[in-house]
Motif scaffolding. Structure first.
Motif, PDB file in Angstrom:
ATOM      1  N   GLU A  40      -0.316  75.846  82.642  1.00  0.00           N
ATOM      2  CA  GLU A  40      -1.537  75.762  81.823  1.00  0.00           C
ATOM      3  C   GLU A  40      -1.193  76.187  80.401  1.00  0.00           C
ATOM      4  O   GLU A  40      -0.414  77.134  80.242  1.00  0.00           O
ATOM      5  CB  GLU A  40      -2.624  76.687  82.390  1.00  0.00           C
ATOM      6  CG  GLU A  40      -3.116  76.244  83.753  1.00  0.00           C
ATOM      7  CD  GLU A  40      -4.310  77.066  84.244  1.00  0.00           C
ATOM      8  OE1 GLU A  40      -4.679  78.056  83.566  1.00  0.00           O
ATOM      9  OE2 GLU A  40      -4.874  76.716  85.267  1.00  0.00           O
ATOM     10  N   THR A  42      -2.589  72.376  80.914  1.00  0.00           N
ATOM     11  CA  THR A  42      -1.970  71.358  81.750  1.00  0.00           C
ATOM     12  C   THR A  42      -1.494  70.168  80.917  1.00  0.00           C
ATOM     13  O   THR A  42      -1.683  70.133  79.698  1.00  0.00           O
ATOM     14  CB  THR A  42      -2.979  70.827  82.781  1.00  0.00           C
ATOM     15  OG1 THR A  42      -3.987  70.092  82.075  1.00  0.00           O
ATOM     16  CG2 THR A  42      -3.615  71.947  83.585  1.00  0.00           C
ATOM     17  N   ASP A  73     -10.085  72.520  81.334  1.00  0.00           N
ATOM     18  CA  ASP A  73      -8.708  72.176  81.722  1.00  0.00           C
ATOM     19  C   ASP A  73      -8.370  72.803  83.079  1.00  0.00           C
ATOM     20  O   ASP A  73      -7.784  72.160  83.954  1.00  0.00           O
ATOM     21  CB  ASP A  73      -7.744  72.680  80.634  1.00  0.00           C
ATOM     22  CG  ASP A  73      -6.314  72.233  80.868  1.00  0.00           C
ATOM     23  OD1 ASP A  73      -6.105  71.070  81.287  1.00  0.00           O
ATOM     24  OD2 ASP A  73      -5.384  73.038  80.630  1.00  0.00           O
ATOM     25  N   ARG A  74      -8.780  74.055  83.254  1.00  0.00           N
ATOM     26  CA  ARG A  74      -8.462  74.741  84.520  1.00  0.00           C
ATOM     27  C   ARG A  74      -9.230  74.131  85.688  1.00  0.00           C
ATOM     28  O   ARG A  74      -8.687  74.037  86.779  1.00  0.00           O
ATOM     29  CB  ARG A  74      -8.750  76.245  84.384  1.00  0.00           C
ATOM     30  CG  ARG A  74      -8.353  77.032  85.641  1.00  0.00           C
ATOM     31  CD  ARG A  74      -8.205  78.503  85.361  1.00  0.00           C
ATOM     32  NE  ARG A  74      -7.266  78.727  84.286  1.00  0.00           N
ATOM     33  CZ  ARG A  74      -7.579  79.225  83.098  1.00  0.00           C
ATOM     34  NH1 ARG A  74      -8.815  79.602  82.840  1.00  0.00           N
ATOM     35  NH2 ARG A  74      -6.669  79.366  82.163  1.00  0.00           N
ATOM     36  N   HIS A  77      -7.307  71.279  86.751  1.00  0.00           N
ATOM     37  CA  HIS A  77      -6.059  71.749  87.356  1.00  0.00           C
ATOM     38  C   HIS A  77      -6.289  72.201  88.800  1.00  0.00           C
ATOM     39  O   HIS A  77      -5.534  71.855  89.711  1.00  0.00           O
ATOM     40  CB  HIS A  77      -5.526  72.922  86.507  1.00  0.00           C
ATOM     41  CG  HIS A  77      -4.108  73.293  86.773  1.00  0.00           C
ATOM     42  ND1 HIS A  77      -3.630  74.556  86.538  1.00  0.00           N
ATOM     43  CD2 HIS A  77      -3.068  72.588  87.257  1.00  0.00           C
ATOM     44  CE1 HIS A  77      -2.348  74.595  86.854  1.00  0.00           C
ATOM     45  NE2 HIS A  77      -1.982  73.414  87.288  1.00  0.00           N
ATOM     46  N   SER A  94       2.314  78.844  89.029  1.00  0.00           N
ATOM     47  CA  SER A  94       1.669  78.411  87.792  1.00  0.00           C
ATOM     48  C   SER A  94       2.137  79.251  86.606  1.00  0.00           C
ATOM     49  O   SER A  94       2.037  80.473  86.619  1.00  0.00           O
ATOM     50  CB  SER A  94       0.141  78.480  87.929  1.00  0.00           C
ATOM     51  OG  SER A  94      -0.453  77.858  86.813  1.00  0.00           O
ATOM     52  N   TYR A  97      -2.241  81.299  84.108  1.00  0.00           N
ATOM     53  CA  TYR A  97      -3.417  81.004  84.923  1.00  0.00           C
ATOM     54  C   TYR A  97      -4.595  81.701  84.263  1.00  0.00           C
ATOM     55  O   TYR A  97      -4.550  81.992  83.064  1.00  0.00           O
ATOM     56  CB  TYR A  97      -3.151  81.482  86.364  1.00  0.00           C
ATOM     57  CG  TYR A  97      -4.085  80.935  87.418  1.00  0.00           C
ATOM     58  CD1 TYR A  97      -4.525  79.616  87.384  1.00  0.00           C
ATOM     59  CD2 TYR A  97      -4.519  81.739  88.469  1.00  0.00           C
ATOM     60  CE1 TYR A  97      -5.371  79.120  88.370  1.00  0.00           C
ATOM     61  CE2 TYR A  97      -5.354  81.249  89.471  1.00  0.00           C
ATOM     62  CZ  TYR A  97      -5.777  79.937  89.405  1.00  0.00           C
ATOM     63  OH  TYR A  97      -6.613  79.449  90.387  1.00  0.00           O
ATOM     64  N   TYR A  98      -5.625  82.067  85.024  1.00  0.00           N
ATOM     65  CA  TYR A  98      -6.839  82.481  84.312  1.00  0.00           C
ATOM     66  C   TYR A  98      -6.756  83.834  83.611  1.00  0.00           C
ATOM     67  O   TYR A  98      -7.572  84.126  82.739  1.00  0.00           O
ATOM     68  CB  TYR A  98      -8.081  82.387  85.190  1.00  0.00           C
ATOM     69  CG  TYR A  98      -8.130  83.129  86.498  1.00  0.00           C
ATOM     70  CD1 TYR A  98      -8.240  84.514  86.542  1.00  0.00           C
ATOM     71  CD2 TYR A  98      -8.143  82.417  87.692  1.00  0.00           C
ATOM     72  CE1 TYR A  98      -8.353  85.176  87.752  1.00  0.00           C
ATOM     73  CE2 TYR A  98      -8.251  83.070  88.913  1.00  0.00           C
ATOM     74  CZ  TYR A  98      -8.354  84.450  88.940  1.00  0.00           C
ATOM     75  OH  TYR A  98      -8.462  85.103  90.135  1.00  0.00           O
ATOM     76  N   THR A 101      -6.668  83.316  79.932  1.00  0.00           N
ATOM     77  CA  THR A 101      -7.967  83.149  79.254  1.00  0.00           C
ATOM     78  C   THR A 101      -8.624  84.510  79.041  1.00  0.00           C
ATOM     79  O   THR A 101      -9.201  84.774  77.981  1.00  0.00           O
ATOM     80  CB  THR A 101      -8.904  82.255  80.095  1.00  0.00           C
ATOM     81  OG1 THR A 101      -8.136  81.201  80.672  1.00  0.00           O
ATOM     82  CG2 THR A 101     -10.007  81.662  79.249  1.00  0.00           C
ATOM     83  N   ASN A 119     -14.123  82.501  85.692  1.00  0.00           N
ATOM     84  CA  ASN A 119     -12.981  81.835  86.325  1.00  0.00           C
ATOM     85  C   ASN A 119     -13.001  81.992  87.832  1.00  0.00           C
ATOM     86  O   ASN A 119     -12.767  81.033  88.570  1.00  0.00           O
ATOM     87  CB  ASN A 119     -11.674  82.403  85.773  1.00  0.00           C
ATOM     88  CG  ASN A 119     -11.287  81.760  84.467  1.00  0.00           C
ATOM     89  OD1 ASN A 119     -10.750  80.662  84.441  1.00  0.00           O
ATOM     90  ND2 ASN A 119     -11.612  82.421  83.367  1.00  0.00           N
ATOM     91  N   ALA A 123     -12.024  79.140  90.521  1.00  0.00           N
ATOM     92  CA  ALA A 123     -10.562  79.069  90.659  1.00  0.00           C
ATOM     93  C   ALA A 123     -10.096  80.001  91.786  1.00  0.00           C
ATOM     94  O   ALA A 123     -10.539  81.150  91.838  1.00  0.00           O
ATOM     95  CB  ALA A 123      -9.891  79.461  89.348  1.00  0.00           C
TER      96      ALA A 123
END
Ligand code: TYD
Length: 205
Positions: A40, A42, A73-74, A77, A94, A97-98, A101, A119, A123
């Motif tokens: 990410e 991605t 985007d996530r 993904h 990955s 990842y979150y 953010t 998130n 997710a």
């Protein structure tokens, strides 16, 4: 078949995440494990838009607009790559990842706890997270390429402070101010130990 294992690598720019994600994926593949290496932002349309933006001349979007794009985007993904791979029992690594953010958009003034909750509403939670720790100035020195608009010392110091403040038992902090080989050895040992615990009964189905 049980759910696969989700591992994320986190840290400031220049901490070595991408190299370590690749080395880890390679070692695990060589052991015959079914590994999906992903990243990410991605390579999808929103991820590409984000990369283009970060490589552009100015950071002109508002923090909320940025947050919205990273979440979009996530979502893609998760739906298109992460969830299908986990459902097939595969291991997903990955590169970011979150928590990225939480730290990066949190460092723009948004509430890190709210970003985390937004998130975790969609997710899947990772089984293991490596947070690569390195002084920001040293990490920036490592970056050979043109700096992105997000790669400024005071901003990345705030990003690092939010990363440091994360209290989550899934997060393992690792000293990244070392050689690539030494770091790889540490990450591989820790990953295999976590996989052993997971496969030996810790597996969620
Ligand atoms: P980076 O890992 O540096 O990509 P590359 O190695 O291809 O340059 O990620 C790009 C930037 O995106 C990085 O500065 C962190 C930022 N970012 C966020 O601000 N929020 C996020 O949610 C993610 C995933 C990344």
């Amino acid at each position: 078949m049980g759910r696969g294992f989700l591992l994320a690598l986190e840290g400031v720019d220049g901490s070595g995440k991408t190299t370590q994600a690749q080395l880890l994926a390679l070692s695990l593949l060589q052991q015959g494990r079914d590994v999906v290496l992903t990243q990410e932002p991605t390579t999808g349309p929103v991820g590409q838009k984000l990369r283009h933006y970060l490589q552009g001349p100015t950071r002109h979007l508002s923090p909320l607009e940025e947050l919205d794009l990273f979440l979009t985007d996530r979502r893609e993904h998760v739906e298109m790559v992460i969830n299908p791979a986990l459902a097939e029992g595969r291991m997903v690594i990955s590169d970011r990842y979150y928590y990225s953010t939480v730290a990066y958009q949190g460092a723009l003034g948004l509430d890190p706890g709210e970003i985390l909750a937004a998130n975790e509403a969609f997710a899947p939670q990772p089984d293991l997270v490596f947070l690569l720790l390195i002084p920001v100035a040293q990490a920036l020195e490592r970056l050979q390429r043109k700096r992105q608009v997000s790669e400024l010392l005071p901003y990345l110091e705030r990003v690092a402070a939010i990363y440091e403040s994360l209290a989550d038992q899934r997060i393992q902090r690792v000293d990244a101010a070392t050689s690539s080989q030494a770091l790889h050895a540490t990450l591989l040992t820790r990953t295999l130990a976590a996989l052993e615990g997971f496969e030996g009964g810790g597996r969620r189905s």
